[in-house]
Scaffold this motif. Sequence first.
Motif, PDB file in Angstrom:
ATOM      1  N   ILE A  19      50.374  49.224  54.485  1.00 53.11           N
ATOM      2  CA  ILE A  19      50.192  48.886  52.521  1.00 53.11           C
ATOM      3  C   ILE A  19      50.198  50.085  51.172  1.00 53.11           C
ATOM      4  CG2 ILE A  19      49.289  47.334  51.030  1.00 53.11           C
ATOM      5  CD1 ILE A  19      48.664  45.770  52.751  1.00 53.11           C
ATOM      6  N   GLN A  20      49.559  50.606  51.786  1.00 52.49           N
ATOM      7  CA  GLN A  20      49.062  51.691  51.295  1.00 52.49           C
ATOM      8  C   GLN A  20      49.685  52.722  51.663  1.00 52.49           C
ATOM      9  OE1 GLN A  20      44.978  52.474  51.905  1.00 52.49           O
ATOM     10  NE2 GLN A  20      45.065  50.245  50.625  1.00 52.49           N
TER      11      GLN A  20
ATOM     12  N   THR B 299      37.331  40.803  50.374  1.00 51.90           N
ATOM     13  CA  THR B 299      38.107  40.877  48.942  1.00 51.90           C
ATOM     14  C   THR B 299      38.835  39.734  49.040  1.00 51.90           C
ATOM     15  OG1 THR B 299      37.614  42.402  49.328  1.00 51.90           O
ATOM     16  CG2 THR B 299      39.249  42.185  47.392  1.00 51.90           C
ATOM     17  N   PRO B 300      39.721  38.768  48.186  1.00 53.17           N
ATOM     18  CA  PRO B 300      38.916  39.180  46.535  1.00 53.17           C
ATOM     19  C   PRO B 300      37.465  38.162  46.821  1.00 53.17           C
ATOM     20  CG  PRO B 300      40.207  36.659  46.790  1.00 53.17           C
ATOM     21  CD  PRO B 300      40.089  37.693  47.810  1.00 53.17           C
TER      22      PRO B 300
ATOM     23  N   ASP C  38      34.266  39.918  48.065  1.00 52.21           N
ATOM     24  CA  ASP C  38      33.632  39.860  48.635  1.00 52.21           C
ATOM     25  C   ASP C  38      32.051  40.608  47.621  1.00 52.21           C
ATOM     26  OD1 ASP C  38      35.271  42.175  47.236  1.00 52.21           O
ATOM     27  OD2 ASP C  38      35.319  43.940  48.722  1.00 52.21           O
TER      28      ASP C  38
ATOM     29  N   TRP D 149      44.192  43.389  50.662  1.00 50.33           N
ATOM     30  CA  TRP D 149      44.287  44.757  50.568  1.00 50.33           C
ATOM     31  C   TRP D 149      45.150  44.923  49.506  1.00 50.33           C
ATOM     32  CZ3 TRP D 149      41.673  48.625  51.643  1.00 50.33           C
ATOM     33  CH2 TRP D 149      40.719  48.997  52.544  1.00 50.33           C
ATOM     34  N   THR D 150      44.923  43.171  48.832  1.00 50.44           N
ATOM     35  CA  THR D 150      46.200  43.543  47.952  1.00 50.44           C
ATOM     36  C   THR D 150      45.342  43.228  47.076  1.00 50.44           C
ATOM     37  OG1 THR D 150      48.140  41.989  49.431  1.00 50.44           O
ATOM     38  CG2 THR D 150      48.192  42.479  46.694  1.00 50.44           C
ATOM     39  N   LEU D 151      43.899  41.960  46.697  1.00 50.97           N
ATOM     40  CA  LEU D 151      43.799  41.825  45.314  1.00 50.97           C
ATOM     41  C   LEU D 151      42.637  42.646  44.938  1.00 50.97           C
ATOM     42  CD1 LEU D 151      43.866  37.907  46.167  1.00 50.97           C
ATOM     43  CD2 LEU D 151      45.891  39.105  44.617  1.00 50.97           C
ATOM     44  N   PRO D 152      41.909  42.340  43.456  1.00 46.79           N
ATOM     45  CA  PRO D 152      40.863  42.665  43.267  1.00 46.79           C
ATOM     46  C   PRO D 152      39.887  41.759  43.717  1.00 46.79           C
ATOM     47  CG  PRO D 152      42.472  42.665  41.129  1.00 46.79           C
ATOM     48  CD  PRO D 152      43.064  41.931  42.482  1.00 46.79           C
ATOM     49  N   ARG D 153      38.434  42.439  42.776  1.00 49.19           N
ATOM     50  CA  ARG D 153      37.676  41.062  42.981  1.00 49.19           C
ATOM     51  C   ARG D 153      37.055  40.231  42.497  1.00 49.19           C
ATOM     52  NH1 ARG D 153      33.359  45.338  43.425  1.00 49.19           N
ATOM     53  NH2 ARG D 153      34.246  45.531  45.608  1.00 49.19           N
ATOM     54  N   PHE D 154      36.520  38.985  42.235  1.00 50.33           N
ATOM     55  CA  PHE D 154      36.083  38.378  41.445  1.00 50.33           C
ATOM     56  C   PHE D 154      34.477  38.630  40.922  1.00 50.33           C
ATOM     57  CE2 PHE D 154      38.668  35.052  43.424  1.00 50.33           C
ATOM     58  CZ  PHE D 154      39.229  34.704  42.439  1.00 50.33           C
ATOM     59  N   ARG D 155      34.554  38.386  39.401  1.00 50.22           N
ATOM     60  CA  ARG D 155      33.184  38.038  39.411  1.00 50.22           C
ATOM     61  C   ARG D 155      32.190  37.315  39.396  1.00 50.22           C
ATOM     62  NH1 ARG D 155      33.490  39.134  32.407  1.00 50.22           N
ATOM     63  NH2 ARG D 155      33.201  37.758  32.985  1.00 50.22           N
TER      64      ARG D 155
ATOM     65  N   GLN E 211      32.958  34.338  37.597  1.00 51.14           N
ATOM     66  CA  GLN E 211      34.624  33.689  37.937  1.00 51.14           C
ATOM     67  C   GLN E 211      34.520  32.786  39.061  1.00 51.14           C
ATOM     68  OE1 GLN E 211      36.629  37.428  37.766  1.00 51.14           O
ATOM     69  NE2 GLN E 211      36.292  37.676  35.331  1.00 51.14           N
TER      70      GLN E 211
END
Lengths: 168, 354, 396
Positions: B36-37, B224-225, B227, B317-323, B326
């Motif tokens: 991916i990267q 993630t998302p 984690d 490997w695509t998404l950011p993490r929640f708070r 949220q």
Amino acid sequence: MAEKNPTIKKLLAKFGGQIEVVASPFDKMDTVRVKRESILDVCMFLRTEDDLDYDLMRDLTCVDYIHEKPRFEVVYHLYSIYNGHEIRLKVRLEERDPTIDTVTSVWVGANWYEREVYDFYGIRFNNHPDLRRILLYPEFVGHPLRKDYPIDREQPLFEERKETKGVR
Amino acid sequence: MAEALILAVKIAIATMFVLNLAGLLTWAERRQSAFIQDRLGPNRASVFGIRLIGLLHPVADGIKMIMKEDFIPAGADRVVHTIAPFIALFPAFVAYAVIPFGDRLPIFGYDVNLVVSDINIGLLFVVAVMSIAIFGIFLGGWASNNKWSLLGALRSAAQMISYEVTLGLTIIGILMVYESVRLDEIVRAQGDLLFGFIPKWGIVTQPIGFLLFFAAAMAESKRTPFDLPEGESEIVAGYFLEYSGMKFGMFFMGEFAEIVVIAGIIASLFLGGWQIPWVTTEMLLKAFPGWLVALIQIGVFSAKVVALCWLQLTIRWTLPRFRYDQLMRLGWKMLLPISLANIFVTGLVILLLQ
Amino acid sequence: MADLTKELHTECMTLQMGPSHPAMHGTVKMIVDIDGEEIHSVKPEVGYLHRGFEKMCENSTYHQVIPFTDRLNYVSPFINNVGYAMAVEKLLGIEVPERCKYLRVLACEISRISDHLTCLGASGMELAAFSVLLYSIEAREWMWELVEALSGARLTTTWARIGGVAYDMPDGFERKAREELEKVKRLVEDMRGLLEKNRIFYDRMRGTGVLEANDCLAYGVTGPCLRAAGVYYDVRKAKPYLVYDRLDFEVPLGKSGDNYDKFVVRVLEIYQSIRIIEQALEQIPAGPIAVDDPKITLPPKQEVYTSIGALVHHFNIIVKGIRPPKGEAYFAVEGGNGELGFYVVSDGSDKPWKCRCRGPCFPIVQAVPKMLEGAMVADVVPTFGMVNMIGGEMDR
């Protein structure tokens, strides 16, 4: 020339004897020497007066003219985003009484700058909310940017490990 | 005697399946993320110059973790600190006891059901066992005597309990459709055809349930998302911050084993487990001997599991993490009502079709 | 039965975030008081990277200061080099040649792009979108190849000289730059695709770390953080230096001053910087790259070896240094994170009497507690990420 500038004109009209216009031939910035007692009033005036509006405090620092008297010079760089004007204020301080009023009431951001000047030059700011060392550690002795602080004096916080020869 | 032997072989297969797949996943994750990267990924570990596209890295990792110092911080609860990783790791293996790898097949004269233990509450067993893992994580975080670990433990407890509700409610939809709690029966029922041509897979009968289950299961696996308990940039490493050596390795393996378990459950519940669409076991048995059919079915099941694992890695490997808030909002205010509505709609449809 | 109306007694937990914490890039410590996940108070503690920049400057000749400036903002060293050199040029009262001005603009904008890419990538990584970091690092790599082509170094460039620059751009630089910029543009598009409309990212960034225009100004915050709050202040436009007044570019503005606006402002600034570089590449004239004054710039090496006059000048500059007249000058450039000012005081000797660096990060970090009022622990990360604190120029 400088007297034509509206800021200088207003300042002269308001404070008169408290301030003195000095030339700054290199960067052509309006430079005003202010008496120590009136720095807070001058700053407040510059900040609050309608068409002056010096809202951005760019920098606050100090210069140690060790061979001159008075010894210290606190330098303020102000900027007005609305007008695009810039001005430099200077205040001379005696060596035996290096105190000056804080301008944190005018610009909150002056807080850390004043702490830094205190840290490095030992200038004390009256009525400052939190006058501690900032970049150096609290145990540090002396004020290192004073010209009489030798550059090679070491003040390690922990005893340094003795280098030994060969395999330890 | 033969019974016991067959059982032992089945247990060995199930355990090795999870262990090896989890180990492979550590490699796959690196390869996948590298892909991916736009970089090469692991390719350094070599034995006599043979690199095997980085496949030796999991081995090297294992050796490294065994050799490392096993560190217990001062002020930690030594007993709990030691037990926690075991509790975190074992549910993943136990859960595979009830997941069917294939149909009931005649192999070399024996009638073999390709599931370690076909207990009659299989599905509930999975949910129950999975929720034990949280104790390992929570105890590990608490026993470490570290503020970050404690934060991670708190987060994980809150998160897993919240998402378990959705998980459980989604399963109810499946239970209503297939009218069984036994996993092997659920899988067998998915071999039927709807309207004569659509395989009656869980993803067809419960499409919303599938999405909900997938999301909630991902949240359960703490990747993630979701984690947050780990959140390496926020709370450093969360619950396993104070672990080193093989104890850390067990948390690490537990995470990957959980991916495999989730993939296995989803494959069984929603993707027809070992079923090949439009091909029944009888048809296979007519064409091939029993052992080959068993291999085919295990292969099909494995392929589905691997595909689902890959999907989870890609999402990771695509998404950011929640708070934190949220995450809770998503769990309680969105997934939970939808899963309730899902049950209602499912019941309504079943009632109408009768 | 217990009294249920009474609040349960809870205590705040004090967390020492940093100096070795993954989100505190550079070195800074945040003392965070938290109640569960909510933040009660944040106190930044700075100074972990203090190296005595000013004291070192006061004991070095004017030219010897340039390597120190590399280490201020170590992601965009060109801008520091140029800022310092121009402050001293003010003192000397000299004007650099046209080609040198364009070269400096080129270098500054390349640095700005690499600075913004680092910030965007790091903020993505801190929100666990790890791939974004790798994308931006790849893009930054291309920028650093350009930096290397210009100065021979990737990080510690020491490229600007008082009165000019050290080296002209190499052959083929223009073509290479255009190619790399195209690639950077594509990668930035990819990054935007991954993040900008991503719901999770949007929720994490929007409405967090808000610093409104008034507060920005009160704290002395400049740069992308100030522009994200909607204040039109960019030193390149307010007090155009070099050739910025001849180049056509815009200053992207945000509205609310939250993390999302800061993110978008930085992304858009990358495009503007690319525009500036493209224009500069087109307009750059031929000519000398340093002032022709043997008292200020070193003569070419060949001449030093062949003519006695050049040798004497070379010797003079190396041994005695340059001696600006007595006086003072403040000069500000637009750094990656805001106004980067140098206040140089000369006493007529070969060493600066004072060389003050006004780094943009110092006031911004001071404003971090204000940004984090009523936020949650997880908000520290994106907020601090978008502040893009650079320890080198904050602690000096």
